[in-house]
Scaffold this active site. Structure first.
Site, mmCIF file in Angstrom:
data_model
loop_
_atom_site.group_PDB
_atom_site.id
_atom_site.type_symbol
_atom_site.label_atom_id
_atom_site.label_comp_id
_atom_site.label_asym_id
_atom_site.label_seq_id
_atom_site.Cartn_x
_atom_site.Cartn_y
_atom_site.Cartn_z
ATOM 1 N N HIS A 1 54.206 28.831 53.646
ATOM 2 C CA HIS A 1 55.313 28.416 54.519
ATOM 3 C C HIS A 1 54.795 27.798 55.818
ATOM 4 C CE1 HIS A 1 54.446 31.763 57.242
ATOM 5 N NE2 HIS A 1 54.262 32.496 56.149
ATOM 6 N N ASP B 1 39.379 55.724 26.353
ATOM 7 C CA ASP B 1 38.270 56.529 25.863
ATOM 8 C C ASP B 1 38.609 57.998 26.083
ATOM 9 O OD1 ASP B 1 35.857 57.061 24.688
ATOM 10 O OD2 ASP B 1 34.630 56.585 26.446
ATOM 11 N N GLU C 1 40.337 61.141 22.508
ATOM 12 C CA GLU C 1 40.452 59.692 22.362
ATOM 13 C C GLU C 1 41.900 59.275 22.096
ATOM 14 O OE1 GLU C 1 35.938 59.033 20.583
ATOM 15 O OE2 GLU C 1 37.633 59.380 19.244
ATOM 16 N N GLU D 1 55.539 38.508 51.097
ATOM 17 C CA GLU D 1 54.270 38.869 51.718
ATOM 18 C C GLU D 1 54.045 40.379 51.642
ATOM 19 O OE1 GLU D 1 51.283 38.589 52.266
ATOM 20 O OE2 GLU D 1 51.157 37.086 53.867
ATOM 21 N N ASP E 1 35.354 55.054 30.003
ATOM 22 C CA ASP E 1 34.432 56.181 29.855
ATOM 23 C C ASP E 1 34.224 56.896 31.183
ATOM 24 O OD1 ASP E 1 32.159 57.633 28.347
ATOM 25 O OD2 ASP E 1 31.117 56.738 30.052
#
Length: 415
Positions: free
Chosen positions: A217, A10, A51, A293, A125
């Protein structure tokens, strides 16, 4: 085969022309997960220029995530959507170079455009208005200070809204026109409703899903002590208890006989667990870096109580926001979600229609479950995952996912 992404963009001008800015967000097409946000002031410009600038920024953010992605752009500017779709001519000389720039971000055919009512473009927006507000203060928009994602709520539509549920998966819009409103105005309305799209679980037979069996694990010496053990500290091996758990889950999976491939995190505790299972199944182990991880930074090796004592403010911020990272350069849960989603999509593309065992860690498993459910980031703190537990998610051809199993430890009883 690239990822399927949604770009919502936007732009607005306070004066038209006047002080202008844009905002864009990149979403995972299957889950609605926010993958990237971008916003900026563009100085003095018209609504339409802002835009187009938002469109270009959103496409570039999507390309950074995956240059091979297929992208659906959703905007509430009918002008931009119709012009970029090739149905309307671009008459204004200021628009032509912007349209060409937008077309050059992805290869031809990789981007589709969809008009949506203003009400469904709130996230972009708000980003545009944040950028204009920052410029008014003499500042630049900063992602770490944005509240647009929080203000607009989860990106995935409610399953009770069948039209919305289909749109993130790349299906045509079927939303009635709404009257434009809000600060970044200058938008058009006027589309008729289309057929409703069935919510997840209520569609036609889509064939054999791809199922990811998610194995945490086995235990290490740190596991029973409940210490942070991620990818930024030591790389501990399985403890004797962890090896027994790995053998137990290997026997259980061999008895089921459904796993057709094994993919593991590169960390030692996962590699050892995966080797035990794959050896029992007669399969090779592939390694995917995206399944590692979280890097817990300075918290590695500490208990929760120790972190609370040493870094109380950082811990409070981490618990409050998925964008906050642990002390000392660790990873935020938002960053982990992005790389886990990339790994998931690669695995789904490689193993379509098969059952794949992913040997990984607490955060990646919880993240995959959360994304499948379309749950908010705070849900990560509301799931329990035991060492060597099994979970499972199935993914269908229409982009929907179904959680089949969570934290199953039946195979560990009496061991």
């Amino acid at each position: 085969m690239g990822r399927r992404l949604v770009v919502e963009a936007d732009g607005g001008s306070r004066g038209n022309p006047g002080p202008a800015g844009y905002g864009a967000v990149v979403l995972d097409a299957a889950t609605g997960e926010t993958l990237a946000e971008t916003a900026a002031s563009v100085g003095r410009a018209t609504n339409n220029v802002a835009e187009y600038k938002g469109l270009i920024a959103g496409l570039r953010a999507a390309r950074e995530l995956d240059p091979q992605a297929s992208v659906r752009v959703r905007m509430d500017s009918k002008l931009v959507v119709e012009q970029m779709s090739g149905r309307w001519k671009i008459k204004h000389p200021d628009m032509r170079p912007l349209a060409e720039e937008a077309r050059g971000v992805f290869p031809a055919g990789a981007v589709a455009y969809e008009w949506i009512p203003r009400e469904r473009n709130k996230h972009a927006d708000r980003l545009a208005n944040e950028a204009m507000d920052a410029a008014k203060r003499g500042e630049r928009w900063e992602p770490s200070r944005s509240t647009a994602d929080l203000d607009t709520g989860p990106g995935l539509p409610s399953p009770s809204d069948p039209q919305a549920a289909g749109q993130l998966a790349g299906q045509p819009a079927g939303q009635p026109a709404g009257q434009p409103a809000g600060q970044s105005g200058g938008h058009e309305a006027g589309e008729e409703s289309g057929p409703a799209v069935p919510p997840p679980g209520w569609s036609a037979d889509l064939g054999t899903p791809t199922t990811l069996v998610l194995l945490r694990h086995g235990e290490t010496a740190l596991t029973p002590q409940k210490r942070f053990s991620g990818s930024g500290g030591d790389d501990p091996e399985l403890s004797p208890a962890g090896r027994r758990q790995a053998a137990a889950v290997a026997a259980a999976l061999a008895a089921r006989g459904t796993v057709q491939a094994v993919v593991s995190s590169p960390l030692r505790r996962c590699q050892e667990t995966a080797a035990e299972v794959a050896g029992r199944l007669g399969l090779d182990v592939r390694t995917d870096e995206g399944l590692r991880e979280t890097d817990f930074g300075a918290w590695e090796g500490l208990t929760f109580a120790e972190v609370q004592e040493k870094y109380p403010q950082d811990l409070a911020a981490w618990l409050a926001s998925a964008k906050a990272a642990p002390t000392g350069g660790g990873e935020s849960f938002a960053a982990v979600a992005r790389r886990v989603a990339v790994a998931r999509d690669k695995i789904l593309a490689r193993h379509s229609g098969r059952t794949v065992l992913l040997v990984t860690h607490v955060t990646p498993v919880k993240t995959l479950v959360r994304l499948a459910l379309g749950a908010p980031p705070e849900s990560l703190f509301r799931m329990e995952l035991a060492a060597a537990s099994l979970s499972a998610v199935s993914y269908y051809a229409d982009g929907n996912a179904s959680v089949r199993l969570l934290n199953d430890t039946a195979h560990l009883r009496d061991r």
